[in-house]
Design a protein around this motif. Sequence first.
Motif, mmCIF file in Angstrom:
data_model
loop_
_atom_site.group_PDB
_atom_site.id
_atom_site.type_symbol
_atom_site.label_atom_id
_atom_site.label_comp_id
_atom_site.label_asym_id
_atom_site.label_seq_id
_atom_site.Cartn_x
_atom_site.Cartn_y
_atom_site.Cartn_z
ATOM 1 N N LEU A 12 0.825 -1.206 0.000
ATOM 2 C CA LEU A 12 0.000 0.000 0.000
ATOM 3 C C LEU A 12 0.863 1.261 0.000
ATOM 4 O O LEU A 12 0.530 2.244 -0.680
ATOM 5 N N ARG A 13 1.944 1.250 0.743
ATOM 6 C CA ARG A 13 2.833 2.418 0.749
ATOM 7 C C ARG A 13 3.460 2.638 -0.635
ATOM 8 O O ARG A 13 3.584 3.772 -1.098
ATOM 9 N N GLU A 14 3.861 1.562 -1.288
ATOM 10 C CA GLU A 14 4.425 1.677 -2.629
ATOM 11 C C GLU A 14 3.393 2.227 -3.609
ATOM 12 O O GLU A 14 3.691 3.097 -4.436
ATOM 13 N N THR A 15 2.165 1.741 -3.495
ATOM 14 C CA THR A 15 1.091 2.220 -4.371
ATOM 15 C C THR A 15 0.821 3.698 -4.140
ATOM 16 O O THR A 15 0.661 4.476 -5.088
ATOM 17 N N ALA A 16 0.763 4.105 -2.879
ATOM 18 C CA ALA A 16 0.521 5.514 -2.572
ATOM 19 C C ALA A 16 1.643 6.393 -3.111
ATOM 20 O O ALA A 16 1.391 7.463 -3.685
ATOM 21 N N ALA A 17 2.877 5.946 -2.953
ATOM 22 C CA ALA A 17 4.022 6.754 -3.367
ATOM 23 C C ALA A 17 4.124 6.901 -4.877
ATOM 24 O O ALA A 17 4.559 7.945 -5.384
ATOM 25 N N GLU A 18 3.695 5.872 -5.604
ATOM 26 C CA GLU A 18 3.904 5.882 -7.047
ATOM 27 C C GLU A 18 2.649 6.156 -7.868
ATOM 28 O O GLU A 18 2.755 6.564 -9.033
ATOM 29 N N GLU A 19 1.467 5.961 -7.270
ATOM 30 C CA GLU A 19 0.229 6.152 -8.026
ATOM 31 C C GLU A 19 -0.651 7.275 -7.480
ATOM 32 O O GLU A 19 -1.280 8.008 -8.250
ATOM 33 N N ILE A 20 -0.687 7.429 -6.158
ATOM 34 C CA ILE A 20 -1.650 8.353 -5.549
ATOM 35 C C ILE A 20 -1.062 9.739 -5.328
ATOM 36 O O ILE A 20 -1.593 10.748 -5.811
ATOM 37 N N LEU A 21 0.024 9.832 -4.603
ATOM 38 C CA LEU A 21 0.567 11.150 -4.260
ATOM 39 C C LEU A 21 1.083 11.927 -5.472
ATOM 40 O O LEU A 21 0.882 13.150 -5.534
ATOM 41 N N PRO A 22 1.728 11.292 -6.462
ATOM 42 C CA PRO A 22 2.193 12.091 -7.614
ATOM 43 C C PRO A 22 1.066 12.755 -8.404
ATOM 44 O O PRO A 22 1.281 13.780 -9.043
ATOM 45 N N ARG A 23 -0.147 12.152 -8.383
ATOM 46 C CA ARG A 23 -1.268 12.718 -9.142
ATOM 47 C C ARG A 23 -2.104 13.700 -8.319
ATOM 48 O O ARG A 23 -2.980 14.374 -8.872
ATOM 49 N N TRP A 24 -1.866 13.752 -7.026
ATOM 50 C CA TRP A 24 -2.726 14.555 -6.154
ATOM 51 C C TRP A 24 -2.674 16.024 -6.571
ATOM 52 O O TRP A 24 -1.618 16.575 -6.835
ATOM 53 N N GLN A 25 -3.835 16.646 -6.625
ATOM 54 C CA GLN A 25 -4.044 18.043 -7.020
ATOM 55 C C GLN A 25 -3.730 18.286 -8.495
ATOM 56 O O GLN A 25 -3.662 19.423 -8.932
ATOM 57 N N GLN A 26 -3.585 17.198 -9.251
ATOM 58 C CA GLN A 26 -3.356 17.326 -10.687
ATOM 59 C C GLN A 26 -4.300 16.431 -11.482
ATOM 60 O O GLN A 26 -4.054 16.142 -12.644
ATOM 61 N N VAL A 27 -5.362 15.984 -10.872
ATOM 62 C CA VAL A 27 -6.228 14.999 -11.501
ATOM 63 C C VAL A 27 -7.663 15.510 -11.536
ATOM 64 O O VAL A 27 -8.088 16.262 -10.656
ATOM 65 N N GLN A 28 -8.397 15.123 -12.564
ATOM 66 C CA GLN A 28 -9.804 15.488 -12.679
ATOM 67 C C GLN A 28 -10.674 14.279 -12.373
ATOM 68 O O GLN A 28 -10.319 13.149 -12.711
ATOM 69 N N ALA A 29 -11.816 14.543 -11.749
ATOM 70 C CA ALA A 29 -12.740 13.474 -11.391
ATOM 71 C C ALA A 29 -13.928 13.466 -12.339
ATOM 72 O O ALA A 29 -14.283 14.490 -12.932
ATOM 73 N N ARG A 30 -14.537 12.304 -12.474
ATOM 74 C CA ARG A 30 -15.782 12.171 -13.225
ATOM 75 C C ARG A 30 -16.766 11.384 -12.371
ATOM 76 O O ARG A 30 -16.372 10.690 -11.415
ATOM 77 N N HIS A 31 -18.045 11.480 -12.714
ATOM 78 C CA HIS A 31 -19.072 10.790 -11.952
ATOM 79 C C HIS A 31 -19.314 9.390 -12.512
ATOM 80 O O HIS A 31 -19.373 9.195 -13.726
ATOM 81 N N LYS A 32 -19.451 8.436 -11.599
ATOM 82 C CA LYS A 32 -19.844 7.084 -11.966
ATOM 83 C C LYS A 32 -21.372 7.013 -12.036
ATOM 84 O O LYS A 32 -22.072 7.969 -11.726
ATOM 85 N N GLY A 33 -21.865 5.845 -12.410
ATOM 86 C CA GLY A 33 -23.309 5.671 -12.539
ATOM 87 C C GLY A 33 -24.072 5.865 -11.250
ATOM 88 O O GLY A 33 -25.242 6.272 -11.263
#
Length: 272
Positions: A12-33
């Motif tokens: 989980l720490r590896e995932t957060a460091a490489e997938e979550i934190l680098p995109r934070w405040q630079q990503v757009q959200a969309r609505h699901k169904g």
Amino acid sequence: MSIDLSHLAALLRETAAEEILPRWQQVQARHKGDGSLVTETDIASQRRIADALARDFPEIPLLGEEMSAEEQERVIANTPGSFWALDPLDGTSNYANGFPFFAISLALIENGAPVLGIVLDPTRDECFCAAKGQGATLNDRPLRVSAQQTRLTECIAVVDLKRIPTSRIAGLFRPGGFGSQRNIGSVALDWCWLASGRFQLYLHGGQKLWDYAAGRLVADEAGAATRLFGKGGTQAESTSNLAPRLAIAAANQGLLDAWLAFVDLPPTGADG
């Protein structure tokens, strides 16, 4: 089967460091169904964790929030033994708006009940872990609820208002219910912060299995008093379906008894 929680924490720490934190405040959200938000980070985080779990534990299927409803139902219907329950980014609305309160939540379900739970808060580097009957930890230190409060009016309450029946909301704010109220937008961290003593009362009107499985286990193993309710107010402990649960909890049983009496929920609000 023996599963090392430290191995899961590293994933989980590896995932957060490489997938979550680098995109934070630079990503757009969309609505699901269902109206909830999703970002490319949710998808990337789930894919990375799913791939690692399939490699390391190929015999255990995965139930992930970002799977289709049909895939989720198939896992529940066809898995009488163990499965993983994953929320790859709990608190997506917070994440997409730059609010630093989100987490990865992963639980192992066996015979309808969580037996392992791990919740990572990447912005604070706090990793909450629990194993059924073996207690809970925060960053490898034992975690135990400690509440000096004995009356509701001395407590901080976290209440998610969006999923409470509108006819019942005004009554929650009558005198005597709590000292102060918050809503911070990540179910997994809500449970863990209750376990940590950062608030004492909790009410949420509708959370899914991947929302509560890991965090509630942390709270239970830390000594909190918790309840989940399904439709019509029946207690709903089994994870054998994906219906939302109304959650009510407190730092100890005495506070929970008083909190249950005060909120007088659920009437018929949660499905189950």
